[in-house]
Scaffold this motif. Sequence first.
Motif, PDB file in Angstrom:
ATOM      1  N   GLY A  84      51.485   8.305 -23.681  1.00 27.08           N
ATOM      2  CA  GLY A  84      50.763   8.342 -24.945  1.00 27.08           C
ATOM      3  C   GLY A  84      49.294   8.659 -24.719  1.00 27.08           C
ATOM      4  O   GLY A  84      48.720   8.246 -23.711  1.00 27.08           O
ATOM      5  N   ASN A  85      48.681   9.387 -25.658  1.00 30.62           N
ATOM      6  CA  ASN A  85      47.281   9.791 -25.424  1.00 30.62           C
ATOM      7  C   ASN A  85      46.295   9.260 -26.458  1.00 30.62           C
ATOM      8  O   ASN A  85      45.274   9.870 -26.733  1.00 30.62           O
ATOM      9  N   TRP A  86      46.587   8.094 -27.025  1.00 32.93           N
ATOM     10  CA  TRP A  86      45.591   7.419 -27.861  1.00 32.93           C
ATOM     11  C   TRP A  86      44.414   6.972 -26.994  1.00 32.93           C
ATOM     12  O   TRP A  86      44.597   6.443 -25.895  1.00 32.93           O
ATOM     13  N   LEU A  87      43.206   7.182 -27.479  1.00 31.88           N
ATOM     14  CA  LEU A  87      41.968   6.736 -26.822  1.00 31.88           C
ATOM     15  C   LEU A  87      41.652   7.455 -25.506  1.00 31.88           C
ATOM     16  O   LEU A  87      40.736   7.053 -24.811  1.00 31.88           O
ATOM     17  N   THR A  88      42.411   8.461 -25.155  1.00 32.19           N
ATOM     18  CA  THR A  88      42.115   9.153 -23.903  1.00 32.19           C
ATOM     19  C   THR A  88      41.816  10.630 -24.156  1.00 32.19           C
ATOM     20  O   THR A  88      40.675  11.053 -24.084  1.00 32.19           O
ATOM     21  N   HIS A  89      42.830  11.399 -24.495  1.00 32.17           N
ATOM     22  CA  HIS A  89      42.629  12.837 -24.667  1.00 32.17           C
ATOM     23  C   HIS A  89      41.645  13.130 -25.800  1.00 32.17           C
ATOM     24  O   HIS A  89      41.780  12.622 -26.908  1.00 32.17           O
ATOM     25  N   GLY A  90      40.661  13.946 -25.486  1.00 30.23           N
ATOM     26  CA  GLY A  90      39.695  14.351 -26.486  1.00 30.23           C
ATOM     27  C   GLY A  90      38.607  13.343 -26.741  1.00 30.23           C
ATOM     28  O   GLY A  90      37.710  13.582 -27.537  1.00 30.23           O
ATOM     29  N   SER A  91      38.670  12.188 -26.069  1.00 30.55           N
ATOM     30  CA  SER A  91      37.625  11.182 -26.301  1.00 30.55           C
ATOM     31  C   SER A  91      37.209  10.503 -25.009  1.00 30.55           C
ATOM     32  O   SER A  91      36.093  10.657 -24.534  1.00 30.55           O
ATOM     33  N   GLN A  92      38.142   9.761 -24.376  1.00 29.19           N
ATOM     34  CA  GLN A  92      37.760   8.941 -23.224  1.00 29.19           C
ATOM     35  C   GLN A  92      37.664   9.744 -21.936  1.00 29.19           C
ATOM     36  O   GLN A  92      36.840   9.448 -21.082  1.00 29.19           O
ATOM     37  N   VAL A  93      38.516  10.748 -21.759  1.00 33.23           N
ATOM     38  CA  VAL A  93      38.528  11.501 -20.507  1.00 33.23           C
ATOM     39  C   VAL A  93      38.369  12.987 -20.793  1.00 33.23           C
ATOM     40  O   VAL A  93      38.674  13.476 -21.876  1.00 33.23           O
ATOM     41  N   GLU A  94      37.865  13.701 -19.796  1.00 34.83           N
ATOM     42  CA  GLU A  94      37.685  15.138 -19.925  1.00 34.83           C
ATOM     43  C   GLU A  94      39.043  15.840 -19.944  1.00 34.83           C
ATOM     44  O   GLU A  94      40.033  15.331 -19.421  1.00 34.83           O
ATOM     45  N   ASN A  95      39.055  17.037 -20.529  1.00 37.41           N
ATOM     46  CA  ASN A  95      40.314  17.761 -20.681  1.00 37.41           C
ATOM     47  C   ASN A  95      40.993  18.050 -19.352  1.00 37.41           C
ATOM     48  O   ASN A  95      42.227  17.998 -19.247  1.00 37.41           O
ATOM     49  N   GLU A  96      40.225  18.355 -18.318  1.00 40.41           N
ATOM     50  CA  GLU A  96      40.822  18.655 -17.015  1.00 40.41           C
ATOM     51  C   GLU A  96      41.546  17.431 -16.467  1.00 40.41           C
ATOM     52  O   GLU A  96      42.657  17.533 -15.933  1.00 40.41           O
ATOM     53  N   THR A  97      40.923  16.273 -16.612  1.00 41.56           N
ATOM     54  CA  THR A  97      41.559  15.032 -16.160  1.00 41.56           C
ATOM     55  C   THR A  97      42.783  14.719 -17.006  1.00 41.56           C
ATOM     56  O   THR A  97      43.819  14.270 -16.493  1.00 41.56           O
ATOM     57  N   ALA A  98      42.687  14.948 -18.311  1.00 42.11           N
ATOM     58  CA  ALA A  98      43.825  14.708 -19.201  1.00 42.11           C
ATOM     59  C   ALA A  98      45.017  15.566 -18.791  1.00 42.11           C
ATOM     60  O   ALA A  98      46.156  15.095 -18.760  1.00 42.11           O
ATOM     61  N   LYS A 118      45.641  16.704 -15.807  1.00 39.62           N
ATOM     62  CA  LYS A 118      46.172  16.158 -14.555  1.00 39.62           C
ATOM     63  C   LYS A 118      47.049  14.930 -14.829  1.00 39.62           C
ATOM     64  O   LYS A 118      48.074  14.738 -14.166  1.00 39.62           O
ATOM     65  N   CYS A 119      46.647  14.122 -15.804  1.00 40.10           N
ATOM     66  CA  CYS A 119      47.450  12.945 -16.149  1.00 40.10           C
ATOM     67  C   CYS A 119      48.805  13.357 -16.722  1.00 40.10           C
ATOM     68  O   CYS A 119      49.843  12.772 -16.385  1.00 40.10           O
ATOM     69  N   VAL A 120      48.817  14.367 -17.590  1.00 41.00           N
ATOM     70  CA  VAL A 120      50.070  14.850 -18.160  1.00 41.00           C
ATOM     71  C   VAL A 120      50.977  15.401 -17.064  1.00 41.00           C
ATOM     72  O   VAL A 120      52.181  15.129 -17.029  1.00 41.00           O
ATOM     73  N   HIS A 121      50.403  16.153 -16.146  1.00 36.41           N
ATOM     74  CA  HIS A 121      51.206  16.717 -15.062  1.00 36.41           C
ATOM     75  C   HIS A 121      51.722  15.623 -14.133  1.00 36.41           C
ATOM     76  O   HIS A 121      52.844  15.725 -13.602  1.00 36.41           O
ATOM     77  N   ALA A 122      50.922  14.566 -13.930  1.00 34.32           N
ATOM     78  CA  ALA A 122      51.396  13.431 -13.129  1.00 34.32           C
ATOM     79  C   ALA A 122      52.571  12.752 -13.821  1.00 34.32           C
ATOM     80  O   ALA A 122      53.530  12.314 -13.168  1.00 34.32           O
ATOM     81  N   ALA A 123      52.513  12.662 -15.161  1.00 37.49           N
ATOM     82  CA  ALA A 123      53.622  12.077 -15.916  1.00 37.49           C
ATOM     83  C   ALA A 123      54.882  12.921 -15.757  1.00 37.49           C
ATOM     84  O   ALA A 123      55.976  12.394 -15.529  1.00 37.49           O
ATOM     85  N   LEU A 124      54.741  14.227 -15.856  1.00 36.24           N
ATOM     86  CA  LEU A 124      55.888  15.115 -15.678  1.00 36.24           C
ATOM     87  C   LEU A 124      56.465  14.976 -14.273  1.00 36.24           C
ATOM     88  O   LEU A 124      57.688  14.897 -14.091  1.00 36.24           O
ATOM     89  N   ASP A 125      55.589  14.924 -13.274  1.00 31.69           N
ATOM     90  CA  ASP A 125      56.039  14.790 -11.886  1.00 31.69           C
ATOM     91  C   ASP A 125      56.780  13.475 -11.659  1.00 31.69           C
ATOM     92  O   ASP A 125      57.671  13.389 -10.810  1.00 31.69           O
ATOM     93  N   ALA A 126      56.402  12.445 -12.435  1.00 33.71           N
ATOM     94  CA  ALA A 126      57.036  11.129 -12.294  1.00 33.71           C
ATOM     95  C   ALA A 126      58.348  11.021 -13.058  1.00 33.71           C
ATOM     96  O   ALA A 126      59.004   9.981 -13.006  1.00 33.71           O
ATOM     97  N   GLY A 127      58.719  12.071 -13.769  1.00 36.45           N
ATOM     98  CA  GLY A 127      59.977  12.057 -14.504  1.00 36.45           C
ATOM     99  C   GLY A 127      59.853  11.712 -15.973  1.00 36.45           C
ATOM    100  O   GLY A 127      60.859  11.625 -16.685  1.00 36.45           O
ATOM    101  N   ILE A 128      58.640  11.506 -16.459  1.00 34.24           N
ATOM    102  CA  ILE A 128      58.445  11.246 -17.886  1.00 34.24           C
ATOM    103  C   ILE A 128      58.693  12.535 -18.659  1.00 34.24           C
ATOM    104  O   ILE A 128      58.117  13.581 -18.353  1.00 34.24           O
ATOM    105  N   SER A 129      59.553  12.452 -19.665  1.00 32.06           N
ATOM    106  CA  SER A 129      59.852  13.624 -20.485  1.00 32.06           C
ATOM    107  C   SER A 129      59.364  13.462 -21.919  1.00 32.06           C
ATOM    108  O   SER A 129      59.375  14.422 -22.694  1.00 32.06           O
ATOM    109  N   THR A 130      58.906  12.260 -22.287  1.00 37.82           N
ATOM    110  CA  THR A 130      58.561  11.945 -23.664  1.00 37.82           C
ATOM    111  C   THR A 130      57.056  11.739 -23.802  1.00 37.82           C
ATOM    112  O   THR A 130      56.455  10.996 -23.018  1.00 37.82           O
ATOM    113  N   PHE A 131      56.466  12.384 -24.804  1.00 35.24           N
ATOM    114  CA  PHE A 131      55.014  12.365 -24.991  1.00 35.24           C
ATOM    115  C   PHE A 131      54.704  12.045 -26.447  1.00 35.24           C
ATOM    116  O   PHE A 131      55.266  12.636 -27.356  1.00 35.24           O
ATOM    117  N   ASP A 132      53.799  11.096 -26.648  1.00 33.33           N
ATOM    118  CA  ASP A 132      53.471  10.607 -27.988  1.00 33.33           C
ATOM    119  C   ASP A 132      51.995  10.821 -28.278  1.00 33.33           C
ATOM    120  O   ASP A 132      51.129  10.499 -27.459  1.00 33.33           O
TER     121      ASP A 132
END
Length: 336
Positions: free
Chosen positions: A19-33, A35-49
């Motif tokens: 989930g990207n409440w309070l992070t994407h577009g506000s708390q962290v820079e887009n490049e870091t965001a 990287k976080c999404v790609h880390a989620a995909l690499d970990a097997g997460i398929s669901t994004f809110d």
Amino acid sequence: MEHRYLGNSGLKISEITYGNWLTHGSQVENETATKCVHAALDAGISTFDTADVYANTVAEQVLGDALAGQRRESLEIFTKVYFPTGPQGHNDTGLSRKHMMESIDGSLRRLGTDYVDLYQAHRYDYETPLEETMQAFADIVRAGKALYIGVSEWNTDQLRAAHHMARDLGIQLVSNQPQYNMLWRVIEERVIPTSQELGISQVVWSPIAQGVLTGKYKPGQAFPEGSRATDEKGGGADMIKSRYLNDDTLNTVAGLEPIASDLGLTMAQLAIAWVLANDNVATALVGASRPEQIESNVGAAGVKLDAEVLARIDAVLGDLPETDPTKTQSPPTRLT
């Protein structure tokens, strides 16, 4: 990563959702965001809110950009509608047909997809007839812009009424998205039994109580640099300070550390596994400001806590958890 069915449907989602409440577009820079999404995909997460209100629509754009190039059929993308967006004009909020129809098109454009797997009413709208809202949901589903519908923080009466209308309209209300964790259990008495009866799953947010259940906040000590409690820009600081950051809570939470240690888990992993131990929970939402947070938190996937462990947790927490079922209700008037 394990997967669970969402409500009484055939849709499988990862038991940990990014989930990207309070992070994407506000708390962290887009490049870091990204990287976080790609880390989620690499970990097997398929669901994004996400939601259109997060960072006033920017979070959806960032998530869409980060998921670009992924096989769409392998993902489950959720978003929400209700809160004010854009210039926040008189029709830029709520669950009216006008706002919902315009909002779904904006969300799809920002996310870079033709449809979302789950479209959720972010709160109950007391100023719009429920019939109007549910008819708009049905038309959105029939147009192929959403596959399933859900709600967030609705009480039992609202869930029953919406479920009845959805059934008559031939669409599936499959989820509710409430706050739920070891310290905030207000859905247990009424919402969960009703949801089980109706075939509705919980998609829970704040499973680690805004970071409090990670053990990083210590009584009498300064808040850690870069933590949620110090982030005035992200918007979550007031909630965590008013609800959790007191010595009684932090001392009690520290008593969970031996339990986590005995199981070979981090405190965060224990908290997420505790949420997933509830059969009515389909998935736990986790966010991240750094990729390594995702890599650590997914360690809770597949962890089974037995009755003895759950009893030990309850013994440590005592009467600290909030259980008042009336706190599941949205405010009595539209939020602006």
